[in-house]
Design a protein around this motif. Structure first.
Motif, PDB file in Angstrom:
ATOM      1  N   LEU A   1       3.864   8.032   0.672  1.00  0.00           N
ATOM      2  CA  LEU A   1       4.347   8.551  -0.604  1.00  0.00           C
ATOM      3  C   LEU A   1       3.212   8.532  -1.625  1.00  0.00           C
ATOM      4  O   LEU A   1       2.469   7.551  -1.716  1.00  0.00           O
ATOM      5  CB  LEU A   1       5.522   7.721  -1.125  1.00  0.00           C
ATOM      6  CG  LEU A   1       6.765   7.679  -0.251  1.00  0.00           C
ATOM      7  CD1 LEU A   1       7.830   6.790  -0.899  1.00  0.00           C
ATOM      8  CD2 LEU A   1       7.313   9.072   0.014  1.00  0.00           C
ATOM      9  N   PHE A   2       3.122   9.610  -2.397  1.00  0.00           N
ATOM     10  CA  PHE A   2       2.120   9.723  -3.455  1.00  0.00           C
ATOM     11  C   PHE A   2       2.855  10.065  -4.742  1.00  0.00           C
ATOM     12  O   PHE A   2       3.766  10.879  -4.763  1.00  0.00           O
ATOM     13  CB  PHE A   2       1.094  10.806  -3.100  1.00  0.00           C
ATOM     14  CG  PHE A   2       0.320  10.456  -1.862  1.00  0.00           C
ATOM     15  CD1 PHE A   2      -0.840   9.698  -1.945  1.00  0.00           C
ATOM     16  CD2 PHE A   2       0.773  10.852  -0.614  1.00  0.00           C
ATOM     17  CE1 PHE A   2      -1.542   9.354  -0.808  1.00  0.00           C
ATOM     18  CE2 PHE A   2       0.078  10.504   0.537  1.00  0.00           C
ATOM     19  CZ  PHE A   2      -1.081   9.759   0.443  1.00  0.00           C
ATOM     20  N   PHE A   3       2.423   9.433  -5.837  1.00  0.00           N
ATOM     21  CA  PHE A   3       3.156   9.477  -7.090  1.00  0.00           C
ATOM     22  C   PHE A   3       2.390  10.221  -8.179  1.00  0.00           C
ATOM     23  O   PHE A   3       1.157  10.181  -8.207  1.00  0.00           O
ATOM     24  CB  PHE A   3       3.451   8.051  -7.563  1.00  0.00           C
ATOM     25  CG  PHE A   3       4.129   7.214  -6.513  1.00  0.00           C
ATOM     26  CD1 PHE A   3       5.501   7.264  -6.367  1.00  0.00           C
ATOM     27  CD2 PHE A   3       3.392   6.409  -5.652  1.00  0.00           C
ATOM     28  CE1 PHE A   3       6.139   6.522  -5.383  1.00  0.00           C
ATOM     29  CE2 PHE A   3       4.019   5.664  -4.662  1.00  0.00           C
ATOM     30  CZ  PHE A   3       5.391   5.720  -4.527  1.00  0.00           C
ATOM     31  N   GLY A   4       3.134  10.849  -9.082  1.00  0.00           N
ATOM     32  CA  GLY A   4       2.518  11.518 -10.215  1.00  0.00           C
ATOM     33  C   GLY A   4       3.467  11.570 -11.394  1.00  0.00           C
ATOM     34  O   GLY A   4       4.686  11.543 -11.227  1.00  0.00           O
ATOM     35  N   VAL A   5       2.885  11.619 -12.575  1.00  0.00           N
ATOM     36  CA  VAL A   5       3.639  11.833 -13.818  1.00  0.00           C
ATOM     37  C   VAL A   5       2.878  12.884 -14.622  1.00  0.00           C
ATOM     38  O   VAL A   5       1.681  13.086 -14.410  1.00  0.00           O
ATOM     39  CB  VAL A   5       3.783  10.543 -14.659  1.00  0.00           C
ATOM     40  CG1 VAL A   5       4.616   9.503 -13.919  1.00  0.00           C
ATOM     41  CG2 VAL A   5       2.429   9.975 -15.055  1.00  0.00           C
TER      42      VAL A   5
END
Length: 132
Positions: free
Chosen positions: A35-39
């Motif tokens: 899983l890779f996260f971004g905002v």
């Protein structure tokens, strides 16, 4: 799924959206399952702002991955990725990849990439004229 929704809610708190006041969070799952996260990260020079999906894809690429298996996006309302993000996602996601669009309460709409961007511009479109 509940775990993903909880992760998205926590990510929303980290978004930098002082101008639009519309925080967005995204999680991209690579083909390997990571899983890779971004905002979203806004900027006073508006064109320099970046969407959550773009940042999550960038983290995936920086992590050495090149294929998207699934995507989740959350905002106040169930957002669909903007046109630019659809193009960025399509670079690494096949037409059957699911994109889950959630609001903060967990209400969800699910789309396939082919439905979000039916005529995506891809590497095959860069072939030299006359090559077939």
């Amino acid at each position: 799924m509940d775990t993903i929704a909880n992760q998205l809610r926590a990510l929303l708190q980290k978004a930098y959206a002082p101008y639009s006041r519309y925080p967005v969070a995204a999680i991209v799952k690579s083909a390997s399952g990571r899983l890779f996260f971004g905002v979203n990260v806004e900027n006073a020079a508006y064109p320099m702002s970046r969407c959550a999906e773009q940042i999550a894809v960038g983290a995936m690429v920086a992590g050495g991955e090149r294929r998207i298996a699934e995507v989740w996006v959350m905002a106040r309302s169930a957002p669909t990725p903007c046109g630019g993000c659809r193009q960025v996602l399509s670079e690494f996601a096949g037409p059957e990849v699911k994109v889950h669009c959630l609001d903060q309460n967990g209400q969800e709409q699910v789309y396939r990439m082919a439905d979000l961007l039916p005529f995506a511009f891809g590497p095959e479109d860069l072939a030299e004229a006359g090559e077939e």
